[in-house]
Enzyme design. Structure first.
Site, PDB file in Angstrom:
ATOM      1  N   SER A  16       0.828  -1.213   0.000  1.00 47.55           N
ATOM      2  CA  SER A  16       0.000   0.000   0.000  1.00 47.55           C
ATOM      3  C   SER A  16       0.866   1.268   0.000  1.00 47.55           C
ATOM      4  O   SER A  16       2.032   1.240   0.428  1.00 47.55           O
ATOM      5  CB  SER A  16      -0.877  -0.040   1.261  1.00 47.55           C
ATOM      6  N   LEU A  18       3.127   4.380   0.091  1.00 50.97           N
ATOM      7  CA  LEU A  18       4.500   4.720  -0.307  1.00 50.97           C
ATOM      8  C   LEU A  18       5.286   3.472  -0.691  1.00 50.97           C
ATOM      9  O   LEU A  18       6.074   3.479  -1.641  1.00 50.97           O
ATOM     10  CB  LEU A  18       5.204   5.458   0.842  1.00 50.97           C
ATOM     11  N   ASP A  37       4.468  -7.759   3.818  1.00 51.76           N
ATOM     12  CA  ASP A  37       3.355  -6.981   4.380  1.00 51.76           C
ATOM     13  C   ASP A  37       2.425  -7.939   5.127  1.00 51.76           C
ATOM     14  O   ASP A  37       2.479  -9.158   4.924  1.00 51.76           O
ATOM     15  CB  ASP A  37       2.594  -6.270   3.244  1.00 51.76           C
ATOM     16  N   VAL A  59       6.516  -7.259  10.628  1.00 52.78           N
ATOM     17  CA  VAL A  59       7.905  -6.877  10.925  1.00 52.78           C
ATOM     18  C   VAL A  59       8.214  -6.903  12.430  1.00 52.78           C
ATOM     19  O   VAL A  59       9.372  -6.803  12.828  1.00 52.78           O
ATOM     20  CB  VAL A  59       8.296  -5.496  10.322  1.00 52.78           C
ATOM     21  N   CYS A  85       9.072   0.446   4.451  1.00 56.03           N
ATOM     22  CA  CYS A  85       7.930   1.366   4.492  1.00 56.03           C
ATOM     23  C   CYS A  85       6.868   0.918   5.492  1.00 56.03           C
ATOM     24  O   CYS A  85       5.931   1.674   5.765  1.00 56.03           O
ATOM     25  CB  CYS A  85       7.277   1.491   3.118  1.00 56.03           C
ATOM     26  N   TYR A 167       4.613   7.965  18.036  1.00 57.08           N
ATOM     27  CA  TYR A 167       4.956   7.980  16.607  1.00 57.08           C
ATOM     28  C   TYR A 167       6.253   8.768  16.372  1.00 57.08           C
ATOM     29  O   TYR A 167       7.161   8.311  15.680  1.00 57.08           O
ATOM     30  CB  TYR A 167       3.787   8.588  15.821  1.00 57.08           C
ATOM     31  N   PHE A 200       1.424  12.763   2.686  1.00 53.39           N
ATOM     32  CA  PHE A 200       1.296  12.105   1.389  1.00 53.39           C
ATOM     33  C   PHE A 200      -0.088  11.524   1.178  1.00 53.39           C
ATOM     34  O   PHE A 200      -0.763  11.108   2.120  1.00 53.39           O
ATOM     35  CB  PHE A 200       2.372  11.013   1.236  1.00 53.39           C
TER      36      PHE A 200
HETATM   37  N1  LIG Z   1       1.253   8.964   4.246  1.00 50.57           N
HETATM   38  C1  LIG Z   1       1.893   9.905   4.902  1.00 50.57           C
HETATM   39  O1  LIG Z   1       1.508  11.094   4.858  1.00 50.57           O
HETATM   40  C2  LIG Z   1       3.140   9.574   5.696  1.00 50.57           C
HETATM   41  C3  LIG Z   1       3.838  10.660   6.255  1.00 50.57           C
HETATM   42  C4  LIG Z   1       4.992  10.388   6.981  1.00 50.57           C
HETATM   43  C5  LIG Z   1       5.429   9.102   7.141  1.00 50.57           C
HETATM   44  N2  LIG Z   1       4.730   8.075   6.607  1.00 50.57           N
HETATM   45  C6  LIG Z   1       5.236   6.724   6.818  1.00 50.57           C
HETATM   46  O2  LIG Z   1       5.354   6.061   5.582  1.00 50.57           O
HETATM   47  C7  LIG Z   1       5.182   4.661   5.757  1.00 50.57           C
HETATM   48  C8  LIG Z   1       4.139   4.159   4.785  1.00 50.57           C
HETATM   49  O3  LIG Z   1       2.918   4.838   5.060  1.00 50.57           O
HETATM   50  P1  LIG Z   1       1.697   4.874   4.033  1.00 50.57           P
HETATM   51  O4  LIG Z   1       1.104   6.220   4.126  1.00 50.57           O
HETATM   52  O5  LIG Z   1       2.130   4.339   2.727  1.00 50.57           O
HETATM   53  O6  LIG Z   1       0.703   3.888   4.793  1.00 50.57           O
HETATM   54  P2  LIG Z   1      -0.187   2.653   4.278  1.00 50.57           P
HETATM   55  O7  LIG Z   1      -1.052   2.319   5.436  1.00 50.57           O
HETATM   56  O8  LIG Z   1      -0.793   2.974   2.961  1.00 50.57           O
HETATM   57  O9  LIG Z   1       0.901   1.503   4.071  1.00 50.57           O
HETATM   58  C9  LIG Z   1       1.585   0.921   5.143  1.00 50.57           C
HETATM   59  C10 LIG Z   1       1.705  -0.570   4.897  1.00 50.57           C
HETATM   60  O10 LIG Z   1       2.438  -1.134   5.994  1.00 50.57           O
HETATM   61  C11 LIG Z   1       1.841  -2.360   6.334  1.00 50.57           C
HETATM   62  N3  LIG Z   1       2.153  -2.686   7.724  1.00 50.57           N
HETATM   63  C12 LIG Z   1       1.711  -2.059   8.840  1.00 50.57           C
HETATM   64  N4  LIG Z   1       2.190  -2.665   9.935  1.00 50.57           N
HETATM   65  C13 LIG Z   1       2.951  -3.700   9.494  1.00 50.57           C
HETATM   66  C14 LIG Z   1       3.711  -4.710  10.150  1.00 50.57           C
HETATM   67  N5  LIG Z   1       3.764  -4.789  11.484  1.00 50.57           N
HETATM   68  N6  LIG Z   1       4.388  -5.610   9.390  1.00 50.57           N
HETATM   69  C15 LIG Z   1       4.322  -5.554   8.043  1.00 50.57           C
HETATM   70  N7  LIG Z   1       3.609  -4.626   7.365  1.00 50.57           N
HETATM   71  C16 LIG Z   1       2.939  -3.719   8.097  1.00 50.57           C
HETATM   72  C17 LIG Z   1       0.350  -2.133   6.106  1.00 50.57           C
HETATM   73  O11 LIG Z   1      -0.335  -3.376   5.958  1.00 50.57           O
HETATM   74  C18 LIG Z   1       0.345  -1.292   4.847  1.00 50.57           C
HETATM   75  O12 LIG Z   1       0.262  -2.088   3.689  1.00 50.57           O
HETATM   76  C19 LIG Z   1       4.816   4.470   7.229  1.00 50.57           C
HETATM   77  O13 LIG Z   1       5.985   4.104   7.930  1.00 50.57           O
HETATM   78  C20 LIG Z   1       4.347   5.841   7.665  1.00 50.57           C
HETATM   79  O14 LIG Z   1       4.570   6.057   9.042  1.00 50.57           O
HETATM   80  C21 LIG Z   1       3.586   8.292   5.878  1.00 50.57           C
END
Ligand SMILES: NC(=O)c1ccc[n+]([C@@H]2O[C@H](COP(=O)([O-])OP(=O)(O)OC[C@H]3O[C@@H](n4cnc5c(N)ncnc54)[C@H](O)[C@@H]3O)[C@@H](O)[C@H]2O)c1
Length: 261
Positions: A16, A18, A37, A59, A85, A167, A200
């Protein structure tokens, strides 16, 4: 390090947002991507679409991560690329007073620990196990490069908002460990860099009501919109491919500095 045809890669959280965009960008270069994932349905679908494989991995679990790397390496060979990610968040005040009842409560320790386990320790677990595997590979260029690792922190690791103690601590940890890990691995030709995304447009954000998303977009200095996952993937690809990029924590945020709330 050029990402060429058949380069093995692992992307955690690749089902999903990023991670998915990055898995797609790496695969577009012909690389073989394994998605780690917990979301089996989405992970399988993305893997199928990009000609990679899905490994059901939490993870937080040592066994899961070991099994994931074993499966990925058997299918594609030892990875030269790891992108972390997988991540989660929560929003709870350190201690708070209920406006109606006056009742006082504090951040539940389990909830704090959970975020640290996934975002910080989960990231470190994948880095350590992947680096140990990359060290068995022959270098691929005259610099002695063996592999490249990209992590995902957040601007909240520097300017966390109300409710983001756990966080921000987890992401601040990822930022802080980037340089020492790059130093640990320098003699092995493995580079390590971290991206600090701002806001994002991912499924995580799509859950927010349109007026919230509009307000968030308006708070970005320029450009006045949320970041696209493809823009994250572009920076991740640069960190992987540019052989001089090492030990860096880079904000990707349209110049946003988060306000307290
Ligand atoms: N979207 C934003 O604005 C944003 C901003 C700053 C940081 N981030 C960081 O970017 C990363 C990706 O975020 P995103 O927005 O793409 O989120 P998202 O929820 O779209 O994707 C995250 C993915 O991580 C997987 N996941 C969660 N916990 C897990 C685990 N314990 N083991 C394996 N997989 C796991 C989920 O199933 C999901 O597919 C995260 O670390 C988030 O903290 C996102």
């Amino acid at each position: 390090m050029e990402v060429s045809s058949n380069t093995p890669a692992v992307v955690t959280g690749g089902a999903s947002g990023l991670g998915e965009a990055t898995a797609r960008a790496i695969a577009a270069k012909g690389a073989k991507v394994a998605i780690f994932d917990m979301n089996e349905e989405k992970g399988e679908a993305v893997a199928k679409d990009i000609g990679g494989i899905f490994c059901k991995v939490n993870v937080m679990s040592d066994e899961d991560v070991d099994a994931g790397f074993a499966k990925a390496r058997e299918a594609h060979g030892q990875e030269r690329i790891l992108v972390n990610c997988a991540g989660i968040g929560n929003a709870i005040k350190t201690a708070k007073r209920d406006k109606q009842t006056g009742e006082i409560s504090h951040f539940p320790m389990q909830a704090f620990e959970f975020v640290i386990q996934v975002n910080l320790i989960g990231t470190f677990r994948c880095i350590a196990k992947s680096a140990a595997g990359m060290m068995t590979l022959d270098p691929i260029n005259e610099d002695g490069a063996r592999g490249a690792i990209v992590n995902t922190a957040s601007v909240a690791g520097e300017d966390g908002q109300i409710g983001q103690a756990a966080y921000s601590a987890s992401k601040g940890g990822v930022i802080g460990m980037t340089l020492p890990i790059a130093r640990d691995l320098m003699q092995e030709g493995i580079r390590v860099n971290t991206i600090l995304p701002g806001i994002f447009n991912t499924p995580l954000m799509n859950a927010a009501p349109p007026q919230v998303k509009d307000a968030l977009a308006a708070s970005v200095p320029f450009p006045k919109r949320l970041g696209n996952p493809e823009e994250y993937a572009r920076l991740a690809m640069t960190m992987i491919e540019c052989g001089y990029f090492n030990g860096e924590d880079v904000r990707l945020d349209g110049a946003i500095r988060m306000a307290p709330r």
